[in-house]
Design an enzyme around this catalytic site. Structure first.
Site, short mmCIF file in Angstrom:
data_model
loop_
_atom_site.label_atom_id
_atom_site.label_comp_id
_atom_site.label_asym_id
_atom_site.label_seq_id
_atom_site.Cartn_x
_atom_site.Cartn_y
_atom_site.Cartn_z
N ASP A 1 -11.81 -8.45 6.43
CA ASP A 1 -13.17 -8.39 5.88
C ASP A 1 -13.79 -9.79 5.86
OD1 ASP A 1 -12.81 -5.64 5.37
OD2 ASP A 1 -13.95 -5.76 3.49
N TYR B 1 0.82 -1.21 0.00
CA TYR B 1 0.00 0.00 0.00
C TYR B 1 0.85 1.26 0.00
CZ TYR B 1 -4.18 -2.81 0.97
OH TYR B 1 -5.21 -3.71 0.89
N LYS C 1 3.03 -15.20 2.29
CA LYS C 1 2.97 -15.95 1.03
C LYS C 1 4.43 -16.26 0.66
CE LYS C 1 0.86 -17.59 -2.66
NZ LYS C 1 0.01 -18.81 -2.62
N ASP D 1 -5.74 -6.75 5.50
CA ASP D 1 -6.93 -6.04 5.02
C ASP D 1 -7.97 -7.04 4.52
OD1 ASP D 1 -8.64 -4.03 4.14
OD2 ASP D 1 -7.50 -3.61 2.32
N ASP E 1 -3.33 -17.90 1.56
CA ASP E 1 -4.47 -18.54 0.88
C ASP E 1 -5.09 -19.61 1.78
OD1 ASP E 1 -2.07 -19.89 0.50
OD2 ASP E 1 -2.35 -20.27 -1.64
C1 IPM Z 1 -9.55 -0.52 5.59
C2 IPM Z 1 -9.79 0.02 4.21
C3 IPM Z 1 -8.63 0.90 3.79
C4 IPM Z 1 -7.40 0.02 3.71
C5 IPM Z 1 -8.81 1.67 2.49
C6 IPM Z 1 -10.09 2.46 2.45
C7 IPM Z 1 -7.64 2.58 2.23
O1 IPM Z 1 -10.01 -1.00 3.31
O2 IPM Z 1 -9.37 0.25 6.52
O3 IPM Z 1 -9.57 -1.74 5.76
O4 IPM Z 1 -7.13 -0.57 2.67
O5 IPM Z 1 -6.69 -0.05 4.69
MN MN Z 2 -10.37 -2.93 4.28
#
Ligand code: IPM
Ligand code: MN
Ligand code: NAD
Length: 363
Positions: free
Chosen positions: A252, A141, A192, A248, A224
C-alpha cells in the site's frame, strides 16, 4: 483456445472495476480470436448478506473448475463491526488458502505520464520499477491460535500468532529469485529479524535460497527501514520478498510511487505447473473496496485492467495480448485520461466507464 474465468466482484467498487476488467477481456477475445467464458460468484460482504458465509462452497468450487479468477474487492463499513461473528475478509483469505495461492506478485511501476500524480517528488519516483513478492497463505494472517479471551482477572485480551515454517519461506523466496532473473537480478528480503523469531527463521532460509542464485544480488532489509527506503530511494529496488503482513503494508505504501492505489495490479499464484500448461491464478487489484467512492462511477479501473494483463501473460501464456492491454493503458495515460485519484492539471478527468472505454478503444 477457450479460457474459463471466474469473476468475483465482491463489495464496494469491486463490481465496478471487475466489470471494467471483463470488458477488456471481451475486447481482447474479439481482437485476438480467443473465447473467455466468464461466470460470476459471490464472495465477501455480499456473500454474507446472501448466504451467511463470506466464502460459499459453491464459489470455491467454481474457482477451482476454471482457469483463472478475477477478484474485485471485499469488505466495507456494513460488515466492519469488530464484534461481528463473520467478516468479508475471511472470504478472501479462505480463497487464497483454499486455492493454494501462496505467492502474491505486486508490480509497482510508474508510468512516465503519471510522474506528477505521485505525492513524492518526480526526481524520487522517476524510474520506479519494482515487484513486491508477498507471501500470501501463512504468517500472522493464518497463525493459530488467534483468539480473544478473558483473563482470570476479568480483562479482555487477544492474540495472534506469527508462524512460518522453512518450506513456506523457501518456496516464496524461490518465486522472488525466479522473477528477479527475468529482471534486474536483485532481491531484497524484508524481515524484522532483530526482534521476531519468525523473521530470524525467514532470514536464515532466505540466505540458503540466495546461495542457490549466485547470479542474483541479495540483501536483507529490516521492514521499518524498508518503509523508509521506499520513500528515499524507491528506484533502487528490483524484487522485494516479504511475509504476509509486511508485504501487505509495504505494497500500500509503494502504491503511491505509482500515483494511486488504483494503479496497482496483482497476481496470486500457486506452484507453477511442470508441464507448462495453464498456471492457475487469482488476479486482484491491490486496493480494497474503497467505500468512500463506491457507487459513484469514479473508481480507477486500471489496477484491475492491469491485473487482467497479468492473467493473460501468466496464466494463459498470451504475452502479445498482455502487451496490447498494457500498451493501451499507457497510451490512455499519455492521451491525458485521468480518474480523480490520478488527476492533475490540464488532464481530462473521466469516470470508470469512460476510462475503460478509452482503454478498449486502444487495444
Ligand atoms: C489485500 C488486503 C487483504 C489482505 C485483506 C482485505 C484481507 O488488504 O489484499 O492487500 O490483508 O491481504
Ligand atoms: Mn492490503
Ligand atoms: P481501500 O484500498 O479500499 O481504500 C483506500 C483509499 O484508496 C481510499 O481513499 C480509496 O478511495 C482509494 N482507492 C482505492 N482503490 C481505488 C481505486 N480503484 N480508484 C480510486 N481510488 C481508490 O482501503 P480501505 O479503505 O482501508 O479498506 C476498505 C475496505 O476494503 C476494508 O473493508 C478492507 O478490509 C477492504 N480491503 C479489501 C481488499 C481486497 O479485497 N483485496 C484489499 C484492501 C482492503
Amino acid at each position: 483456445m477457450e479460457y474459463k474465468v471466474t469473476l468475483l466482484p465482491g463489495d464496494g467498487i469491486g463490481p465496478e472495476v471487475v466489470a471494467a476488467g471483463a470488458e477488456v477481456l471481451r475486447a481482447v477475445g474479439e481482437k485476438f480470436g480467443h473465447k473467455f467464458e466468464m461466470s460470476e460468484a459471490l464472495v465477501g460482504g455480499i456473500a454474507i448478506d446472501e448466504t451467511g458465509n463470506p466464502l460459499p462452497e459453491e464459489t470455491l468450487e467454481m474457482c477451482r473448475s476454471g482457469d483463472a479468477v478475477l477478484l474485485g474487492a471485499v469488505g466495507g463499513p456494513k460488515w466492519s463491526d469488530p464484534l461481528a461473528p463473520v467478516r468479508p475478509e475471511q472470504g478472501l483469505l479462505g480463497l487464497r488458502k483454499g486455492l493454494g495461492l501462496f505467492a502474491n506478485i505486486r508490480p509497482v511501476k510508474l508510468f512516465p505520464a503519471l510522474a506528477d500524480a505521485s505525492p513524492l517528488k518526480p526526481e524520487i519516483v522517476q524510474g520506479v520499477d519494482l515487484v513486491i513478492v508477498r507471501e500470501l497463505t501463512g504468517g500472522i494472517y493464518f497463525g493459530k491460535p488467534q483468539e480473544k479471551q478473558v483473563t482470570p482477572d476479568g480483562k479482555r485480551e487477544a492474540l495472534d500468532t506469527m508462524r512460518y515454517n522453512e518450506d513456506e519461506v523457501a518456496r516464496l523466496l524461490h518465486v522472488a529469485y525466479q522473477i528477479a532473473r527475468q529482471r534486474r537480478r536483485k532481491v531484497t528480503s524484508v524481515d524484522k529479524a532483530n526482534v521476531l523469531a519468525s523473521s530470524r527463521l525467514w532470514r536464515e532460509v532466505a540466505h540458503e535460497v540466495a546461495a542457490q542464485y549466485p547470479d542474483v544480488e541479495s540483501e536483507d532489509v529490516l521492514v521499518d527501514a524498508c518503509a523508509m527506503y521506499l520513500m528515499r530511494r524507491p528506484a533502487g529496488f528490483d524484487v522485494i520478498a516479504a511475509g504476509n503482513l509486511f508485504g501487505d503494508i509495504l505494497s500500500d505504501e509503494a502504491s503511491m510511487l505509482a500515483g494511486s492505489m488504483g494503479m496497482l495490479p496483482s497476481a496470486s499464484l500457486g506452484e507453477k505447473p511442470a508441464d507448462g500448461g495453464t498456471w492457475f491464478g487469482m488476479y486482484e487489484p491491490v486496493h480494497g473496496s474503497a467505500p468512500d467512492i463506491a457507487g459513484k462511477g469514479i473508481a480507477n479501473p486500471l489496477a484491475t485492467i492491469l491485473s487482467v494483463a497479468m492473467m493473460l501473460r501468466t496464466s494463459f501464456g498470451l504475452a502479445e495480448e498482455a502487451d496490447a492491454v498494457e500498451r493501451a493503458v499507457e497510451q490512455v495515460l499519455v492521451d491525458g485520461y485521468r480518474t480523480p485519484d490520478i488527476m492533475s492539471e490540464g488532464m481530462k478527468q473521466v469516470g470508470t466507464a469512460e476510462m475503460t472505454g478509452a482503454v478498449v478503444k486502444r487495444i
